[in-house]
Design a protein around this motif. Structure first.
Motif, PDB file in Angstrom:
ATOM      1  N   ASN A 109     -47.780 -55.577  65.817  1.00  0.00           N
ATOM      2  CA  ASN A 109     -47.905 -54.649  64.683  1.00  0.00           C
ATOM      3  C   ASN A 109     -47.980 -53.198  65.148  1.00  0.00           C
ATOM      4  N   VAL A 110     -47.046 -52.830  66.016  1.00  0.00           N
ATOM      5  CA  VAL A 110     -47.060 -51.502  66.627  1.00  0.00           C
ATOM      6  C   VAL A 110     -45.777 -50.757  66.294  1.00  0.00           C
ATOM      7  N   THR A 111     -45.894 -49.476  66.017  1.00  0.00           N
ATOM      8  CA  THR A 111     -44.741 -48.579  65.997  1.00  0.00           C
ATOM      9  C   THR A 111     -44.986 -47.496  67.034  1.00  0.00           C
ATOM     10  N   GLY A 112     -43.901 -46.956  67.589  1.00  0.00           N
ATOM     11  CA  GLY A 112     -44.031 -45.956  68.635  1.00  0.00           C
ATOM     12  C   GLY A 112     -44.249 -46.610  69.990  1.00  0.00           C
ATOM     13  N   GLY A 113     -44.930 -45.898  70.872  1.00  0.00           N
ATOM     14  CA  GLY A 113     -45.193 -46.421  72.200  1.00  0.00           C
ATOM     15  C   GLY A 113     -43.965 -46.398  73.090  1.00  0.00           C
ATOM     16  N   SER A 168     -41.377 -37.989  86.759  1.00  0.00           N
ATOM     17  CA  SER A 168     -42.554 -37.941  85.894  1.00  0.00           C
ATOM     18  C   SER A 168     -42.379 -39.002  84.820  1.00  0.00           C
ATOM     19  N   HIS A 169     -43.470 -39.385  84.167  1.00  0.00           N
ATOM     20  CA  HIS A 169     -43.372 -40.436  83.147  1.00  0.00           C
ATOM     21  C   HIS A 169     -44.327 -40.146  81.999  1.00  0.00           C
ATOM     22  N   TYR A 170     -44.125 -40.890  80.896  1.00  0.00           N
ATOM     23  CA  TYR A 170     -44.853 -40.602  79.660  1.00  0.00           C
ATOM     24  C   TYR A 170     -44.867 -41.839  78.782  1.00  0.00           C
ATOM     25  N   LEU A 171     -45.956 -42.042  78.066  1.00  0.00           N
ATOM     26  CA  LEU A 171     -46.037 -43.085  77.051  1.00  0.00           C
ATOM     27  C   LEU A 171     -46.401 -42.431  75.731  1.00  0.00           C
ATOM     28  N   GLY A 172     -45.526 -42.602  74.742  1.00  0.00           N
ATOM     29  CA  GLY A 172     -45.749 -41.958  73.454  1.00  0.00           C
ATOM     30  C   GLY A 172     -46.854 -42.602  72.644  1.00  0.00           C
ATOM     31  N   PRO A 173     -47.360 -41.917  71.624  1.00  0.00           N
ATOM     32  CA  PRO A 173     -48.443 -42.436  70.776  1.00  0.00           C
ATOM     33  C   PRO A 173     -48.006 -43.684  70.022  1.00  0.00           C
ATOM     34  N   ARG A 174     -48.994 -44.502  69.690  1.00  0.00           N
ATOM     35  CA  ARG A 174     -48.767 -45.728  68.917  1.00  0.00           C
ATOM     36  C   ARG A 174     -49.505 -45.645  67.603  1.00  0.00           C
ATOM     37  N   PRO A 226     -54.143 -47.783  58.660  1.00  0.00           N
ATOM     38  CA  PRO A 226     -52.977 -46.906  58.490  1.00  0.00           C
ATOM     39  C   PRO A 226     -53.368 -45.439  58.622  1.00  0.00           C
ATOM     40  N   GLY A 227     -52.473 -44.672  59.233  1.00  0.00           N
ATOM     41  CA  GLY A 227     -52.735 -43.252  59.415  1.00  0.00           C
ATOM     42  C   GLY A 227     -53.400 -42.909  60.722  1.00  0.00           C
ATOM     43  N   GLN A 228     -53.977 -43.915  61.431  1.00  0.00           N
ATOM     44  CA  GLN A 228     -54.576 -43.660  62.730  1.00  0.00           C
ATOM     45  C   GLN A 228     -53.491 -43.612  63.807  1.00  0.00           C
ATOM     46  N   ILE A 229     -53.850 -43.019  64.946  1.00  0.00           N
ATOM     47  CA  ILE A 229     -52.918 -42.897  66.056  1.00  0.00           C
ATOM     48  C   ILE A 229     -53.666 -43.179  67.354  1.00  0.00           C
ATOM     49  N   ALA A 230     -53.003 -43.850  68.293  1.00  0.00           N
ATOM     50  CA  ALA A 230     -53.574 -44.118  69.618  1.00  0.00           C
ATOM     51  C   ALA A 230     -52.765 -43.348  70.644  1.00  0.00           C
ATOM     52  N   VAL A 231     -53.467 -42.594  71.496  1.00  0.00           N
ATOM     53  CA  VAL A 231     -52.813 -41.655  72.399  1.00  0.00           C
ATOM     54  C   VAL A 231     -53.108 -42.011  73.841  1.00  0.00           C
ATOM     55  N   SER A 232     -52.064 -41.975  74.674  1.00  0.00           N
ATOM     56  CA  SER A 232     -52.228 -42.217  76.099  1.00  0.00           C
ATOM     57  C   SER A 232     -52.759 -40.974  76.791  1.00  0.00           C
ATOM     58  N   SER A 233     -53.036 -41.092  78.096  1.00  0.00           N
ATOM     59  CA  SER A 233     -53.567 -39.963  78.863  1.00  0.00           C
ATOM     60  C   SER A 233     -52.882 -39.876  80.222  1.00  0.00           C
TER      61      SER A 233
END
Length: 249
Positions: free
Chosen positions: A196-200, A242-248, A165-172
């Motif tokens: 078990n994902v929120t965001g993205g 353009s496109h984007y993937l939000g943090p998870r 909990p509290g960690q974040i995964a970021v796209s590039s």
């Protein structure tokens, strides 16, 4: 498992097909549009892909982002209906690696040569992966007169995942972007799993929005949506959007 709400624009519906890609520069689809039923051998092949995803190495250029990836090149000869994998360059750490670039427009790595670990040799024969790759190629050939030259495909495995909990995964790149901006470039994304994902959240916007965040008031967003089921996906014609993937989390 939760869905994030669109910041603005309209939610793009699944299963829009080739016409939407031609008319708007982007489209969504699911397993039904791909003609794939995830039972029997397809389910076993999906499990094999998931095993590779679970063991993906960390992004060597972004430690601590909880982003893991592999990348390889393939070439398709339309006049022979022949698809081949291009061998990587020997590497003492990863066995073989392949050059990777998102063009000079990548704000995180402008004009920087990068190499990423190759796809494992066993995965290159996975029937489901090859079926997805050929489906993507068929869409491109139906839209562009490219039947008399080789088609180059970059096959990119990306996992965004956290352990605590509290960690974040970021796209590039972590912003609205294009993958080079060429009229000959198409990007297809296929979801392998989401647990078990929120965001993205995925966001599609105008080319002029590249470099912005989706919530910026001057970003011109076409659509926002979240992929949830295996093989949910989307396609973009790179120079038109353009496109984007939000943090998870």
């Amino acid at each position: 498992m939760e869905k994030a709400e669109p910041p603005q624009g309209e939610a793009a519906g699944p299963g829009e097909g080739r016409d939407a890609l031609r008319e708007r520069g982007f489209a969504r689809y699911g397993a039904e549009q791909l003609g794939i039923t995830l039972t029997g051998s397809a389910a076993r092949d999906l499990a094999g892909i998931r095993e590779v995803f679970a063991a993906l190495p960390p992004d060597p250029y972004a430690p601590g982002t909880n982003r893991f990836r592999r990348y390889s090149h393939a070439v398709y000869l339309p006049w022979k209906d022949e698809l081949s994998w291009i061998p990587g360059t020997p590497d003492p750490v990863h066995g073989t690696v392949t050059d990777f670039s998102q063009g000079e427009g990548d704000p995180e790595h402008p004009r920087t040569r990068r190499v990423l670990p190759d796809l494992p040799e066993a995965l290159r024969g996975n029937a489901l992966l090859l079926r997805l790759l050929r489906w993507d190629i068929e869409q491109v050939l139906a839209l562009r007169d490219l039947g008399r030259r080789p088609l180059w495909a970059g096959v990119h495995l990306i996992r965004l995942g956290v352990d605590h909990p509290g960690q974040i995964a970021v796209s590039s790149p972590d912003c609205l972007h294009q993958d080079g901006g060429s009229a000959s470039t198409f990007t297809f994304a296929h979801l392998i799993s989401r647990t078990n994902v929120t965001g993205g959240q995925n966001v599609i916007a105008t080319p002029g929005s590249a470099g912005l965040q989706p919530e910026d008031p001057w970003a011109d967003v076409h659509a926002a949506f979240t992929l949830t089921d295996p093989l949910d996906g989307y396609a973009v014609h790179d120079h038109r959007v353009s496109h984007y993937l939000g943090p998870r989390r």
